[in-house]
Structure formats: structure tokens, C-alpha cells
Design an enzyme around this catalytic site. Structure first.
Site, mmCIF file in Angstrom:
data_model
loop_
_atom_site.group_PDB
_atom_site.id
_atom_site.type_symbol
_atom_site.label_atom_id
_atom_site.label_comp_id
_atom_site.label_asym_id
_atom_site.label_seq_id
_atom_site.Cartn_x
_atom_site.Cartn_y
_atom_site.Cartn_z
ATOM 1 N N GLU A 297 31.006 64.881 0.937
ATOM 2 C CA GLU A 297 30.305 64.211 2.037
ATOM 3 C C GLU A 297 31.221 63.109 2.562
ATOM 4 O O GLU A 297 31.199 61.981 2.096
ATOM 5 C CB GLU A 297 28.968 63.645 1.583
ATOM 6 C CG GLU A 297 28.127 63.175 2.758
ATOM 7 C CD GLU A 297 26.766 62.629 2.365
ATOM 8 O OE1 GLU A 297 25.974 62.354 3.280
ATOM 9 O OE2 GLU A 297 26.499 62.463 1.161
ATOM 10 N N HIS B 295 26.624 62.567 9.624
ATOM 11 C CA HIS B 295 27.042 61.202 9.956
ATOM 12 C C HIS B 295 27.849 61.241 11.250
ATOM 13 O O HIS B 295 28.993 60.800 11.313
ATOM 14 C CB HIS B 295 27.836 60.590 8.806
ATOM 15 C CG HIS B 295 26.987 60.323 7.593
ATOM 16 N ND1 HIS B 295 26.224 59.191 7.438
ATOM 17 C CD2 HIS B 295 26.760 61.083 6.483
ATOM 18 C CE1 HIS B 295 25.563 59.241 6.288
ATOM 19 N NE2 HIS B 295 25.869 60.380 5.691
ATOM 20 N N HIS C 283 21.521 66.481 6.246
ATOM 21 C CA HIS C 283 20.288 65.676 6.328
ATOM 22 C C HIS C 283 19.909 65.343 7.780
ATOM 23 O O HIS C 283 20.108 64.224 8.260
ATOM 24 C CB HIS C 283 20.315 64.435 5.456
ATOM 25 C CG HIS C 283 21.548 63.596 5.472
ATOM 26 N ND1 HIS C 283 22.176 63.164 6.619
ATOM 27 C CD2 HIS C 283 22.268 63.070 4.453
ATOM 28 C CE1 HIS C 283 23.208 62.418 6.310
ATOM 29 N NE2 HIS C 283 23.296 62.353 4.997
ATOM 30 N N ASP D 43 19.084 64.692 -1.823
ATOM 31 C CA ASP D 43 20.038 63.629 -1.511
ATOM 32 C C ASP D 43 19.871 62.497 -2.519
ATOM 33 O O ASP D 43 20.044 61.309 -2.199
ATOM 34 C CB ASP D 43 19.848 63.103 -0.083
ATOM 35 C CG ASP D 43 21.020 62.241 0.395
ATOM 36 O OD1 ASP D 43 22.106 62.325 -0.211
ATOM 37 O OD2 ASP D 43 20.842 61.477 1.368
#
Length: 395
Positions: A132, A198, A219, A281
Site C-alpha cells: 500500500e 489514496h 478502500h 483494513d
């Protein structure tokens, strides 16, 4: 031979009432209802489920920690603790997830993860790393450490792919960054699942990203741009783009906090049930009663507080990962999103298995697949977890 009887078996074709599943060694060898149950002597060891639900094992494709440990601690004991903690809540397979960090810490993670694969595990099994970051948009960093966020570096990621592609199952990045499309091409060519996350992308950025392999939303809603204005004109952000584009599957933190009821229902209305993946998460506070914790490594991670069922930055400007476990995800989708139990289970079993290209091995209760199974009651309280035909947790 092991046979589980008197269960509500959640199969791909529906729920088999008073069903049974037979296991030999580590594989499922037969499935049926009470009318076809082999006679005594042909069943081997018997587990009477007494009317509990029997589900495929839960697959968490985005998890950072649990039980007071984090994968970024880079300790073998941490890997064992996380795997055992989440197994108590039905997770049988997981993809250890990193955080944006200095390069040296990431290289160490590769080494420790490779060592973990030879451990005698008594928890969920590992199926590859999820990187990530660190190629993220600064404006959408959330709790990611801004010191280490950067644009794709060809020399860096090519070096990683050359040495460790066999350990990496997935990589999340922001597709709008300079060099991100070329990065995507290299990641996909290596056979690694590419996700957008992100990100401050607008619709046109996401469309270009899809063409270069960005097909999974990390997410959804968290760390993503929404509708924005430029020179008075409206532009769809990453959120709207992921909901709109058919090519994109989405993962959601279904803890009921990151995404309250309206968001969960909107996602279920816009994406097919086979396009949605539930993730925890989870950070190290999952499965504990801790009120204070650390996001990331113990050495240089970010202090967080845990309240209202979620981890937050101390200044309350952002969530800092969840403390959810897999059972909570199912409950949330059934009770709050109001979808059928079978659909919720699919979002945590077959869907992630397909996206991560392991659905030939796990993800559903089918003859020939690995015997990763979970027994739970009507409140989704896990009573037993089985990995590879072996009971690893019993309430």
C-alpha cells in the site's frame, strides 16, 4: 476423513439446509444434504454443526495487523500473532499489507515475509504481500506518513519487481501521478494485481488508469477524491469514477464507521455483488481492548487512539485504520446494508479469491478446493475455523 454434518452449508448455488461436507487430508471431497449423507463408517471423524452456518473461510485482502501486532513490525512473532488473532474471527487467508515507509523498512519487510512462509502456522494462511504505497497523492494520504510519499520511481520499483515479484500479490498506487501509468504496465506485466488508492484523480485520470491495469479500488471512499471544481466546472473524482466504471471492482471497509449506511447501500446499488470485496483494513488494535495504539511499526509508527469502534489520529482529523474483524464485516452488510447473508459471504470469500486469482484453490465450498471453512451462528459469532482441513480455532 472428516465430515461436518447438520450445517446450513453456504454454497455457490444457495444454502443447503441440514447439509454436510466431507474433507480428506486438506481438500473438500464431497458435499450434500441430509438425504445423501453417507452411512456411518463412511464419514470418518464427525463434527455435528448443530444447525450452525458453514461458510467458506473468509479472505482478507487488505489487513495491517491485529492482536497488538503489525506486519510493519518486521517480526516473525508479529506475523504469527496477526494470523492467529484473525483466525478466531473466521479469516483463513490474508494478504499482509504494508504502509508507506522508508525504503529500508520495506526491504526488511520482504525478507521477514519470505521467512514467515516457512513457519508452522496455526492461523490464517498468507497468500502474498499487498504493497500500500508509497506512490500516493499527498492530499489523499489519510494516515499514511507524508515523509515517505513519493511519485513512482522507475529504478526503485523495477528493483523491487526483479527481486521480489514472487512475494507481491497486489500493489496500490495513485494513477494520476507522473509515471504512474508506466508503473502500472510493469506491475501488471509481473502478474500482480494493480489497485488505485489514496488518489486525487479525476474521471479522465481513472479512465487512463483502467487502460493501464488499475482495476481495483483500494478502500472505496477512504483516501479518494470526490467531485471537485476547476474554473467553475465540475469534475467527477475517483469515488464517482469507481462507482461508474464497469471495469473497476471495489473493496470497502465494512465496519459501519468508515462507511455508514447510506454509503454501503449506494455502493451495493451501483456495483454488482460480484464486484464488491469486504476488507478489515485492520491495524494492530483489532482483536484487542486497547484504547491507545500505533499505526505502522513499533519503532516509528504513528500514535493513534481507538474509540467509537475505529482507530483515529489523536487530533481527530482522520481515521487511522480500522479495528474490524471479518465477522463484523458480515454483520454490518447484513444488518446495516440489508443485503442477503449469501451475498455478504460472497463478498468476503469468492469475490476476493477471484480478484486475487486464487479462486481455483479457495473461496467457495466445492469439491476439490482446499478445506478452509468457518462455522458461525445467526449472529455471525464464529464457533470454529478450519484451515486446510485442520481445526485451528474452536470457541
Amino acid at each position: 476423513m472428516l465430515t461436518i454434518i447438520n450445517a446450513h452449508v453456504i454454497s455457490s448455488n444457495g444454502i443447503i439446509d441440514r447439509g454436510w461436507v466431507s474433507i480428506k487430508d486438506d481438500c473438500i471431497v464431497a458435499i450434500g444434504d441430509y438425504k445423501t449423507l453417507p452411512k456411518e463408517g463412511g464419514q470418518g471423524e464427525i463434527i455435528d454443526a448443530q444447525g450452525l452456518y458453514l461458510s467458506p473461510g473468509f479472505i482478507d485482502i487488505h489487513v495491517h495487523g491485529g492482536g497488538g501486532a503489525d506486519f510493519m513490525d518486521n517480526e516473525l512473532e508479529a506475523y504469527l500473532t496477526i494470523a492467529e488473532t484473525h483466525a478466531k474471527f473466521g479469516t483463513t487467508a490474508m494478504f499482509p499489507t504494508t504502509l508507506t515507509s522508508e525504503a529500508e523498512l520495506l526491504w526488511e519487510t520482504f525478507s521477514v515475509y519470505e521467512q514467515s512462509l516457512s513457519m508452522n502456522q496455526s492461523g490464517a494462511r498468507f497468500y502474498g504481500l499487498h504493497l500500500e504505497g508509497p506512490y500516493f497523492a499527498m492530499n489523499q494520504r489519510g494516515a499514511q506518513d507524508p515523509r515517505f510519499i513519493r511519485n513512482p520511481d522507475r529504478l526503485e520499483y523495477q528493483s523491487i519487481l526483479t527481486k521480489y515479484r514472487h512475494l507481491i500479490a497486489r500493489w496500490s498506487a495513485a494513477p494520476e501521478l507522473p509515471g504512474a501509468l508506466e508503473f502500472g504496465d510493469h506491475v501488471c506485466e509481473a502478474g500482480i494485481v494493480l489497485a488505485l488508492g489514496h488518489t486525487d484523480a479525476v474521471y479522465e485520470d481513472v479512465v487512463r488508469g483502467v487502460a493501464h491495469g488499475y482495476r481495483l479500488a483500494t478502500h472505496l471512499y477512504s483516501g479518494m477524491s470526490g467531485m471537485t471544481r476547476k474554473n467553475a466546472f465540475r469534475y467527477a473524482g475517483a469515488i464517482e469514477s469507481c462507482l461508474l466504471l464497469e471495469e473497476i471492482d471495489v473493496e470497502i471497509i465494512a465496519d459501519g464507521i468508515h462507511l455508514p449506511e447510506p454509503f454501503l447501500k449506494l455502493i451495493c446499488k451501483n456495483k454488482r455483488k460480484d464486484q464488491i470485496v469486504l476488507i478489515t483494513d485492520a491495524m494492530r488494535g483489532a482483536g484487542t481492548s486497547d484504547r491507545e495504539s500505533i499505526l505502522g511499526s513499533k519503532q516509528n509508527g504513528t500514535p493513534v487512539i481507538i474509540e467509537d469502534g475505529v482507530a483515529k489520529l489523536p487530533d481527530l482529523t482522520s481515521f487511522a485504520g480500522s479495528v474490524a474483524t471479518a465477522d463484523r464485516l458480515i454483520r454490518t452488510m447484513v444488518d446495516i446494508a440489508e443485503i442477503p447473508l449469501m451475498d455478504a459471504v460472497q463478498m468476503l470469500t469468492l469475490n476476493p479469491a477471484r480478484i486475487m486469482k486464487i479462486d481455483s484453490q479457495i473461496g467457495s465450498i466445492e469439491k476439490g478446493k482446499q478445506a478452509d471453512l468457518v462455522l458461525f451462528d445467526e449472529k455471525i459469532a464464529v464457533k470454529m475455523t478450519i484451515v486446510g482441513g485442520k481445526v485451528i480455532y474452536k470457541a
